[in-house]
Scaffold this active site. Structure first.
Site, mmCIF file in Angstrom:
data_model
loop_
_atom_site.group_PDB
_atom_site.id
_atom_site.type_symbol
_atom_site.label_atom_id
_atom_site.label_comp_id
_atom_site.label_asym_id
_atom_site.label_seq_id
_atom_site.Cartn_x
_atom_site.Cartn_y
_atom_site.Cartn_z
ATOM 1 N N ASP A 29 -1.488 7.320 -7.186
ATOM 2 C CA ASP A 29 -1.706 6.174 -6.308
ATOM 3 C C ASP A 29 -1.850 4.901 -7.117
ATOM 4 O OD1 ASP A 29 -2.488 4.295 -4.531
ATOM 5 O OD2 ASP A 29 -4.400 5.213 -4.044
ATOM 6 N N ASP A 77 0.823 -1.201 0.000
ATOM 7 C CA ASP A 77 0.000 0.000 0.000
ATOM 8 C C ASP A 77 0.860 1.256 0.000
ATOM 9 O OD1 ASP A 77 -1.872 1.926 0.358
ATOM 10 O OD2 ASP A 77 -2.490 1.308 2.355
#
Length: 499
Positions: free
Chosen positions: A321, A104
């Site tokens: 992202d 992540d």
């Protein structure tokens, strides 16, 4: 990470964790020595067809050089129809035990489910064995006390109620309302050091991470597709890469290249010297990898936007992202963009899927029929997205991957976030030492060159692909990708009383 699930610290709520931590670790007796761990990664939904509903669910649930670099073998696919969820198999402790963690870039701390957790998942439908971390089983595991510098730093100062030898609590709340809470520990993690062209050798480092004692929402026991925790690669000092860089183990920079055609790709920590990438500065004082977008071009035409349309009240710039599957734009940007794209084919019969996705039937070449979309950033950096990348298949239809962040919760109205939809088939370099991020179109099934800052030597780091759900990792191939992750809510902490 989850669509625009922005992870946040809630410092006052940490006070509730102090009694919980005291209760959970009061009887622990801990020994220390040296140990190692190993990182391997796999695609969460390998071999399965995921629906458009899953795509949205993922995004809505979801931071002295002695090494050349680190090569992290990963698994997964950057395609939106492949869902883009990735996880690493990482070894922790002495003796080492394997844990499966979501990779992540949108959150900072690494955490694993711990032995004290009663509500943690006990089994997973992903074909993996879940493991609860037990500090008593690791000769190198150490509790992090609430009066240590790390605890002060992550909480913005001393915690009220902190007394000698009390463990430092953590709380992570994500955008969908689920949460993880527990206490920090320090243990050894093993990773693959780049030692030659397409060669690695073992190295290890000490990392502080969260020991999850209470999980809620999508991280709780009801999650059938459960993992052991999260591997945070955010930009804060608490992230795994920042900790390794601070100890001189690695450079504070990393790169990934997601192969949206063949699957697989590259993920390396270190100084990438080839290919060269054009860079744009990171927006300062932002929790994520934010950059300033200046314009959007559809085909040859520029849309009529001003740069401040990509900002919101509490955040500046556009989030890059690679852990989010799709791409999210403010309503005032999304609607003109989609209208301009669809104007190229005015005879399409549009269908709304779940009132969120614009889809249509089309049997000809996408790249010939629809325009490229080019994003412009500071320093004249551009990012081009082709029709076959922003359109994805679903039940015989083609659906537009651009999403309207104005349809999300109220505080996400102006969110601008570019995920795997935009970043696949590009080498993306995150340079935290110089506070820049850059990218270039690249064949992600090839290799890149990483430089050893100590010796000046340059080594090849190749693409990877983990091909099966078994514990066996193919040495010939692995994959890379990223995932900004699922979120969480604080639950039932007030039921614990201090020891």
């Amino acid at each position: 990470m989850i669509l625009p699930a922005i992870r946040s610290h809630h410092f006052p709520l940490l006070l509730l964790l102090l009694p919980l931590v005291c209760f959970l670790v009061a009887s622990s007796s801990i020994t220390r020595a040296h140990g190692s761990a190993v990182i391997h990664v796999k695609y969460k939904f390998a071999g399965s067809q995921r629906s458009i509903v899953d795509l949205k669910a993922h995004d809505s649930l979801r931071q002295l050089r002695i090494l050349t670099g680190v090569d992290l073998p990963l698994g997964g696919s950057g395609r939106p129809d492949g869902l883009g969820l990735y996880y690493a198999r990482i070894g922790i402790g002495t003796p080492s035990k394997d844990y499966y963690l979501q990779v992540d870039t949108g959150s900072d701390i690494m955490w694993v489910n711990c032995i004290q957790c009663n509500e943690c998942p006990k089994r997973s439908s992903l074909g993996i064995d879940l493991t609860l971390y037990n500090i008593e089983d690791s000769a190198t595991g150490k509790l992090v006390s609430c009066d240590q510098e790390f605890c002060y730093a992550i909480n913005g100062g001393p915690l009220d109620g902190c007394i000698a030898n009390m463990s430092c609590p953590y709380l992570e709340i994500y955008g969908d309302g689920s949460s993880t809470a527990g206490y920090f520990v320090n243990d050894i993690v093993l990773y693959d050091r780049v030692s030659g062209d397409l060669e690695t050798s073992s190295a290890n480092g000490s990392v502080i991470f969260g020991c999850g004692a209470t999980q809620s929402g999508n991280l709780g026991s009801s999650n059938e597709e459960a993992l052991d925790g999260i591997l945070g690669f955010g930009k804060a000092n608490s992230s795994m890469i920042s900790q390794l860089a601070a100890s001189g183990k690695v450079e504070n920079m990393f790169a990934h290249c997601l192969d949206g055609v063949n699957g697989g790709g590259i993920f390396a920590i270190g100084h990438v010297v080839q290919p060269k990438v054009n860079v744009t500065p990171l927006v300062p004082n932002q929790p994520h990898y934010n950059v300033n977008m200046t314009a959007i071009q559809v085909g040859h035409d520029f849309l009529n936007f001003t740069a401040d349309m990509f900002d919101s009240a509490d955040q500046k710039g556009t989030i890059i992202d690679s852990g989010t599957t799709l791409a999210y734009l403010p309503q005032m940007v999304y609607e003109p963009l989609v209208n301009e794209i669809l104007s190229q084919q005015p005879n399409l019969k549009l269908q709304n899927v779940r009132d969120e996705y614009t889809c249509f039937q089309y049997s000809e070449s996408l790249d010939e029929a629809f325009p490229n979309v080019t994003f412009h950033f500071e320093n004249s950096v551009t990012l081009k997205v082709y029709p076959h990348e922003y359109l994805f298949p679903y039940s015989g239809l083609w659906c537009i991957g651009w999403q309207n962040s104005g349809l999300q919760s109220r505080d996400r109205m102006n969110m601008t976030l570019l995920g795997d939809l935009v970043l696949s088939n590009k080498l993306v370099v995150y340079d935290l030492e110089n506070q820049t991020i850059g990218w270039t179109e690249y064949n992600c099934s090839s290799s890149i060159k990483v430089q050893d800052e100590r010796t000046g030597m340059v080594h090849l780091v190749g693409s990877h692909y983990i091909s099966s759900a078994s514990h066996h990792i193919s040495s010939a191939s692995h994959l890379n990708a990223w995932f900004i992750m699922i979120s969480t809510v604080l639950a039932a902490l007030s039921h614990f009383s201090c020891c």
